[in-house]
Design an enzyme around this catalytic site. Structure first.
Site, PDB file in Angstrom:
ATOM      1  N   CYS A  33       0.811  -1.225   0.000  1.00 44.17           N
ATOM      2  CA  CYS A  33       0.000   0.000   0.000  1.00 44.17           C
ATOM      3  C   CYS A  33       0.839   1.267   0.000  1.00 44.17           C
ATOM      4  O   CYS A  33       0.317   2.353  -0.252  1.00 44.17           O
ATOM      5  CB  CYS A  33      -0.944  -0.004   1.204  1.00 44.17           C
ATOM      6  SG  CYS A  33      -2.010  -1.465   1.278  1.00 44.17           S
TER       7      CYS A  33
ATOM      8  N   HIS B 104      -3.189   6.928   2.112  1.00 45.27           N
ATOM      9  CA  HIS B 104      -3.656   5.619   1.644  1.00 45.27           C
ATOM     10  C   HIS B 104      -5.047   5.348   2.217  1.00 45.27           C
ATOM     11  O   HIS B 104      -5.270   5.513   3.421  1.00 45.27           O
ATOM     12  CB  HIS B 104      -2.675   4.537   2.077  1.00 45.27           C
ATOM     13  CG  HIS B 104      -3.216   3.145   1.982  1.00 45.27           C
ATOM     14  ND1 HIS B 104      -3.785   2.651   0.830  1.00 45.27           N
ATOM     15  CD2 HIS B 104      -3.297   2.141   2.911  1.00 45.27           C
ATOM     16  CE1 HIS B 104      -4.186   1.412   1.044  1.00 45.27           C
ATOM     17  NE2 HIS B 104      -3.897   1.091   2.294  1.00 45.27           N
TER      18      HIS B 104
ATOM     19  N   ASN C 240     -10.226  -0.517  -0.029  1.00 44.19           N
ATOM     20  CA  ASN C 240      -8.769  -0.438   0.010  1.00 44.19           C
ATOM     21  C   ASN C 240      -8.218  -1.031  -1.287  1.00 44.19           C
ATOM     22  O   ASN C 240      -8.277  -2.238  -1.501  1.00 44.19           O
ATOM     23  CB  ASN C 240      -8.256  -1.213   1.228  1.00 44.19           C
ATOM     24  CG  ASN C 240      -6.750  -1.165   1.372  1.00 44.19           C
ATOM     25  OD1 ASN C 240      -6.021  -0.871   0.438  1.00 44.19           O
ATOM     26  ND2 ASN C 240      -6.270  -1.482   2.566  1.00 44.19           N
TER      27      ASN C 240
END
Length: 320
Positions: free
Chosen positions: A111, A247, A277
């Site tokens: 990520c 993020h 996500n």
């Protein structure tokens, strides 16, 4: 000389999977997912691979930037879910868009990947080796999650985001990156196992596993720390930052980070409710969304920050 973003693009699969859709295939509910994560829906691939999504986002970014593919010097694809072990997804993107003069390779930092890729290209620019680059964050995590594990599968979506960058007098002001491999097992996905004629076994492919509480504690501690460090080392006050682009992992993480920094949550843009996500894609995806909505003005100071498997983290202060 520094690095400036001059064009952005993004791509998400057409299939939108809502929390109610997931409730039909597992024991969960819209209320359970939303109150714990802030996610309402996510885009899930039904065949669009990582390289395809990355190339589509790249085309949009090039169009906005007014840059031809053959003008690119370097392409970096940040991904944890490539279509193939080799060739790299970046090389497949290079072929798809016709960037015949660019060096291309993948980068794996989960990520945090887009930030790591951006900072890597920035280093090439600072050294004078290259002047024009394409950075892509793309993941197809739907093929890595266990769809019977509601603790993880409800969190993730598929997508891609891209940015064309140019060596310029303004742009990146300072950057921070870090890693802690000791804590790597709290978020991992086993690759193909070692099986051959000597072991007499058949290769196995693992699914993503995550210790959610440990990841949460890591994120809400490390992200504010590296943002404060970034501000201290540049002498910039937090009130000068227009947006903190993080993020997109979990709404509760945003709340905790904003509280620890004593910054209004309004300055933390979010689209996690619509995308979930998307790992390496999340930061460039929301950057493109905001850019196309005209939310950035020349001279705006923004901080982008990411955290993920590795464990890895990074933050970059830039002037738009």
């Amino acid at each position: 000389m520094t690095t400036r973003i001059i064009g952005t693009g993004s791509y998400a699969p057409e299939n939108r999977v809502t929390n109610d859709d997931l409730a039909k295939i597992m024991e969960t509910s819209d209320e359970w997912i939303r109150t714990r994560t802030g996610i309402s829906e996510r885009h899930i691939s039904s065949g669009e691979g990582t390289s395809f999504m990355a190339a589509e986002a790249a085309k949009q970014a090039l169009e906005m930037a007014g840059v031809k593919a053959e003008e690119l010097d370097i392409i970096l694809l940040a991904t944890s879910s490539p279509d193939k072990c080799f060739p790299s997804g970046a090389c497949e993107v290079q072929a798809a868009i016709g960037a015949k003069n660019a060096v291309a390779f993948d980068l794996s930092a989960a990520c945090s990947g887009f930030i790591f890729a951006l900072n890597t290209v920035h280093s090439f620019f600072k050294s004078g080796i290259y002047k024009t680059g394409l950075i892509i964050g793309c993941d197809e995590l739907s093929k890595l999650v266990d769809w019977s594990d509601r603790r993880t599968c409800v969190l993730f979506g598929d997508g891609a985001g891209a940015a064309v960058v140019k060596a310029d007098e303004t742009g990146i002001k300072h950057l921070i990156m870090g890693s802690d491999g000791v804590k790597g097992p709290v978020l991992e996905c086993v690759s193909r196992t070692t099986e051959n004629f000597l072991t007499k076994g058949h290769p196995q492919v693992g699914y993503m596993t995550m210790d959610g509480q440990e990841v949460f504690k890591f994120a809400v501690k490390k992200v504010p720390e590296c943002i404060r460090q970034l501000l201290e080392e540049t002498g910039v006050d937090k009130e000068e930052i227009k947006y903190f682009v993080l993020h997109q992992a979990n709404y509760r993480i945003f709340e905790s980070i904003a509280k620890r920094l004593d910054v209004s949550l309004d300055r933390f843009p979010m689209n996690i409710d619509r995308y979930g996500n998307t790992s390496g894609a999340s930061i460039p995806l929301i950057l493109d969304e905001m850019n196309r909505e005209g939310k950035f003005e020349k001279g705006d100071k923004i901080i982008i920050a990411g955290f993920g498997a590795g464990l890895t983290w990074g933050a970059t202060l830039m002037e738009w």
